[in-house]
Design an enzyme around this catalytic site. Structure first.
Site, PDB file in Angstrom:
ATOM      1  N   LYS A 231       0.816  -1.222   0.000  1.00 48.99           N
ATOM      2  CA  LYS A 231       0.000   0.000   0.000  1.00 48.99           C
ATOM      3  C   LYS A 231       0.847   1.269   0.000  1.00 48.99           C
ATOM      4  O   LYS A 231       0.627   2.162  -0.803  1.00 48.99           O
ATOM      5  CB  LYS A 231      -0.898   0.055   1.250  1.00 48.99           C
ATOM      6  CG  LYS A 231      -1.923  -1.032   1.360  1.00 48.99           C
ATOM      7  CD  LYS A 231      -2.823  -0.806   2.574  1.00 48.99           C
ATOM      8  CE  LYS A 231      -2.079  -0.822   3.895  1.00 48.99           C
ATOM      9  NZ  LYS A 231      -1.657  -2.143   4.353  1.00 48.99           N
TER      10      LYS A 231
ATOM     11  N   ARG B 101      11.806  -1.442  10.934  1.00 47.83           N
ATOM     12  CA  ARG B 101      10.614  -0.938  11.620  1.00 47.83           C
ATOM     13  C   ARG B 101      10.396  -1.763  12.887  1.00 47.83           C
ATOM     14  O   ARG B 101      10.415  -2.982  12.828  1.00 47.83           O
ATOM     15  CB  ARG B 101       9.404  -1.073  10.695  1.00 47.83           C
ATOM     16  CG  ARG B 101       8.943   0.240  10.130  1.00 47.83           C
ATOM     17  CD  ARG B 101       7.837   0.042   9.138  1.00 47.83           C
ATOM     18  NE  ARG B 101       6.620  -0.507   9.723  1.00 47.83           N
ATOM     19  CZ  ARG B 101       5.456  -0.530   9.094  1.00 47.83           C
ATOM     20  NH1 ARG B 101       5.366  -0.031   7.874  1.00 47.83           N
ATOM     21  NH2 ARG B 101       4.395  -1.041   9.663  1.00 47.83           N
TER      22      ARG B 101
HETATM   23  P1  ADP Z   1       1.080  -1.917   7.601  1.00 49.81           P
HETATM   24  O1  ADP Z   1       0.055  -1.696   6.567  1.00 49.81           O
HETATM   25  O2  ADP Z   1       2.346  -2.462   7.078  1.00 49.81           O
HETATM   26  O3  ADP Z   1       0.558  -2.707   8.773  1.00 49.81           O
HETATM   27  P2  ADP Z   1       0.940   0.919   8.469  1.00 49.81           P
HETATM   28  O4  ADP Z   1       2.107   1.803   8.301  1.00 49.81           O
HETATM   29  O5  ADP Z   1      -0.258   1.191   7.652  1.00 49.81           O
HETATM   30  O6  ADP Z   1       1.537  -0.542   8.249  1.00 49.81           O
HETATM   31  O7  ADP Z   1       0.481   0.914  10.007  1.00 49.81           O
HETATM   32  C1  ADP Z   1       1.396   0.673  11.053  1.00 49.81           C
HETATM   33  C2  ADP Z   1       0.684   0.713  12.404  1.00 49.81           C
HETATM   34  O8  ADP Z   1       0.145   2.021  12.641  1.00 49.81           O
HETATM   35  C3  ADP Z   1      -0.520  -0.226  12.564  1.00 49.81           C
HETATM   36  O9  ADP Z   1      -0.142  -1.554  12.899  1.00 49.81           O
HETATM   37  C4  ADP Z   1      -1.268   0.484  13.701  1.00 49.81           C
HETATM   38  O10 ADP Z   1      -0.677   0.266  14.956  1.00 49.81           O
HETATM   39  C5  ADP Z   1      -1.085   1.951  13.351  1.00 49.81           C
HETATM   40  N1  ADP Z   1      -2.179   2.459  12.463  1.00 49.81           N
HETATM   41  C6  ADP Z   1      -2.036   2.905  11.191  1.00 49.81           C
HETATM   42  N2  ADP Z   1      -3.219   3.273  10.676  1.00 49.81           N
HETATM   43  C7  ADP Z   1      -4.148   3.028  11.630  1.00 49.81           C
HETATM   44  C8  ADP Z   1      -5.565   3.169  11.695  1.00 49.81           C
HETATM   45  N3  ADP Z   1      -6.277   3.624  10.651  1.00 49.81           N
HETATM   46  N4  ADP Z   1      -6.191   2.815  12.848  1.00 49.81           N
HETATM   47  C9  ADP Z   1      -5.504   2.349  13.899  1.00 49.81           C
HETATM   48  N5  ADP Z   1      -4.166   2.176  13.906  1.00 49.81           N
HETATM   49  C10 ADP Z   1      -3.486   2.502  12.786  1.00 49.81           C
END
Ligand code: ADP
Length: 191
Positions: A13, A133
């Site tokens: 994504k 990360r």
């Molecule tokens: P990935 O898609 O690889 O899991 P992201 O960078 O989208 O990684 O998200 C990393 C972390 O940030 C999630 O595991 C969560 O803890 C937090 N996070 C991101 N977006 C949200 C959301 N919309 N609601 C709740 N937590 C979120």
């Protein structure tokens, strides 16, 4: 153009969001990036979400929704946006609907990147080696996958029911996938 990009952790994504947003001339807004930069800078928000993210859990809905609403209020998002990593829960879907309704706006399409589950874990483990990360260790990765399947995957059915879902094969090179996404979005929105 108002777009969401969804898919399991590791589906690509974030990588695709940047290219697709540039293609349509809208900002890519990643909740994960917003949270990570707050953690890095030691802000009050960062302190609040650090442990939650490290455990692979979701940040509370109200907090996440407020951050997205504030970001969408910026003038650069007035003509469109691509949200990456939001919404992740039904509560967040409702909050986004309310926000858009209130502003007389609507989503154009919801991109869903499909990648084989076995490939996802392998990609994430590889990313862990490269990006370091803190939430990319194997145990957290598996937990994030479970949380995704339980809380976020069902959102795809909701958007499909609204006729907004654009499914794209996420296997292949970054360029192959981005070309596929642009073609699928253009045909879905009738460009
Ligand atoms: P990935 O898609 O690889 O899991 P992201 O960078 O989208 O990684 O998200 C990393 C972390 O940030 C999630 O595991 C969560 O803890 C937090 N996070 C991101 N977006 C949200 C959301 N919309 N609601 C709740 N937590 C979120």
């Amino acid at each position: 153009m108002r777009l969401l990009i969804m898919g399991a952790p590791g589906a690509g994504k974030g990588t695709q969001a940047v290219g697709i947003a540039a293609h349509y001339g809208v900002p890519a807004i990643s909740t994960g990036d917003i949270f990570r930069s707050n953690v890095k800078n030691g802000t009050p928000l960062g302190k609040q979400v650090d442990a939650i993210m490290k455990a692979g859990n979701y940040v509370p809905d109200e907090l996440t929704e407020q951050i997205v609403a504030d970001r969408l209020d910026h003038p650069d998002a007035g003509a469109g946006f691509l949200l990456d990593g939001f919404p992740r829960t039904m509560h967040q879907v409702d909050a986004l609907d309310d926000y858009l309704d209130k502003h007389g706006k609507a989503l154009d399409a919801v991109i869903c990147l499909d990648v084989e589950p076995e490939d996802l874990i392998a990609r994430l483990i590889k990313r862990a080696e490269i990006e370091k990360r803190p939430d990319d260790n194997e145990e957290t990765i598996r937990h994030r996958m479970d949380v995704y399947l339980e809380s976020t995957r069902p959102l795809l059915d909701a958007y499909e029911g609204r006729g907004l879902l654009v499914k794209v094969d996420g296997n292949g090179s970054v360029e192959e996938v981005s070309t596929r996404i642009a073609a699928a979005v253009d045909s879905a929105v009738g460009h």
